[in-house]
Design a protein around this motif. Structure first.
Motif, PDB file in Angstrom:
ATOM      1  N   GLU A   9       0.835  -1.207   0.000  1.00  0.00           N
ATOM      2  CA  GLU A   9       0.000   0.000   0.000  1.00  0.00           C
ATOM      3  C   GLU A   9       0.869   1.257   0.000  1.00  0.00           C
ATOM      4  O   GLU A   9       0.583   2.217  -0.711  1.00  0.00           O
ATOM      5  CB  GLU A   9      -0.948  -0.001   1.196  1.00  0.00           C
ATOM      6  N   ALA A  10       1.943   1.242   0.780  1.00  0.00           N
ATOM      7  CA  ALA A  10       2.860   2.386   0.805  1.00  0.00           C
ATOM      8  C   ALA A  10       3.495   2.589  -0.567  1.00  0.00           C
ATOM      9  O   ALA A  10       3.606   3.728  -1.055  1.00  0.00           O
ATOM     10  CB  ALA A  10       3.937   2.171   1.864  1.00  0.00           C
ATOM     11  N   GLN A  11       3.889   1.491  -1.212  1.00  0.00           N
ATOM     12  CA  GLN A  11       4.493   1.597  -2.537  1.00  0.00           C
ATOM     13  C   GLN A  11       3.479   2.124  -3.558  1.00  0.00           C
ATOM     14  O   GLN A  11       3.821   2.956  -4.400  1.00  0.00           O
ATOM     15  CB  GLN A  11       5.051   0.232  -2.976  1.00  0.00           C
ATOM     16  N   ARG A  12       2.235   1.654  -3.468  1.00  0.00           N
ATOM     17  CA  ARG A  12       1.196   2.142  -4.395  1.00  0.00           C
ATOM     18  C   ARG A  12       0.966   3.642  -4.215  1.00  0.00           C
ATOM     19  O   ARG A  12       0.786   4.374  -5.196  1.00  0.00           O
ATOM     20  CB  ARG A  12      -0.111   1.378  -4.181  1.00  0.00           C
ATOM     21  N   THR A  13       0.965   4.098  -2.962  1.00  0.00           N
ATOM     22  CA  THR A  13       0.779   5.524  -2.685  1.00  0.00           C
ATOM     23  C   THR A  13       1.917   6.330  -3.305  1.00  0.00           C
ATOM     24  O   THR A  13       1.683   7.357  -3.959  1.00  0.00           O
ATOM     25  CB  THR A  13       0.710   5.778  -1.159  1.00  0.00           C
ATOM     26  N   LEU A  14       3.141   5.881  -3.097  1.00  0.00           N
ATOM     27  CA  LEU A  14       4.294   6.574  -3.678  1.00  0.00           C
ATOM     28  C   LEU A  14       4.218   6.594  -5.202  1.00  0.00           C
ATOM     29  O   LEU A  14       4.543   7.605  -5.825  1.00  0.00           O
ATOM     30  CB  LEU A  14       5.601   5.904  -3.240  1.00  0.00           C
ATOM     31  N   ARG A  16       1.565   6.623  -7.033  1.00  0.00           N
ATOM     32  CA  ARG A  16       0.547   7.597  -7.455  1.00  0.00           C
ATOM     33  C   ARG A  16       1.103   9.019  -7.405  1.00  0.00           C
ATOM     34  O   ARG A  16       0.726   9.864  -8.202  1.00  0.00           O
ATOM     35  CB  ARG A  16      -0.694   7.497  -6.562  1.00  0.00           C
ATOM     36  N   LEU A  17       1.987   9.276  -6.442  1.00  0.00           N
ATOM     37  CA  LEU A  17       2.531  10.626  -6.249  1.00  0.00           C
ATOM     38  C   LEU A  17       3.748  10.909  -7.123  1.00  0.00           C
ATOM     39  O   LEU A  17       4.077  12.072  -7.368  1.00  0.00           O
ATOM     40  CB  LEU A  17       2.925  10.820  -4.773  1.00  0.00           C
TER      41      LEU A  17
END
Length: 103
Positions: A9-14, A16-17
């Motif tokens: 989830e942290a990697q997916r957030t990064l 996206r940004l």
């Protein structure tokens, strides 16, 4: 869920940004590009799917180590596979219900 799920989830957030010129500086390891982060997420996703399958077959953490469950991913993940497997197992087992139960 679990520890690997949190990392994913942290990697997916990064991702996206980030854009193609973004440099990602992890807590440990080398600076990564967006493409390298995507490759890392892809490996984590494959690792999680593989471990979920083995845990559903009834394997515990020592079984995973004995069976060399991380052998297919050697060179793709940094660090010692034994502590990784213990941590991953605890995280997966804690979310057994959402994984459809553990046999």
């Amino acid at each position: 869920g679990g520890w690997i799920g949190g990392m994913q989830e942290a990697q997916r957030t990064l991702l996206r940004l980030a854009n193609d010129s973004t440099k990602i500086v992890p807590g440990s390891g080398p600076v990564m590009s967006k493409a390298e982060l995507q490759a890392s997420l892809d490996v984590m996703t494959k690792v999680r799917e593989h471990l979920v399958k083995l845990v559903k077959q009834g394997m515990g953490p020592q079984d995973l180590i004995t069976a060399k469950a991380m052998q297919d991913f050697e060179g793709q993940l940094a660090g010692d596979p034994e502590p990784f497997l213990y941590t991953a197992y605890r995280g997966l087992y804690a979310h057994a219900r959402e994984l459809g139960g553990v046999i």
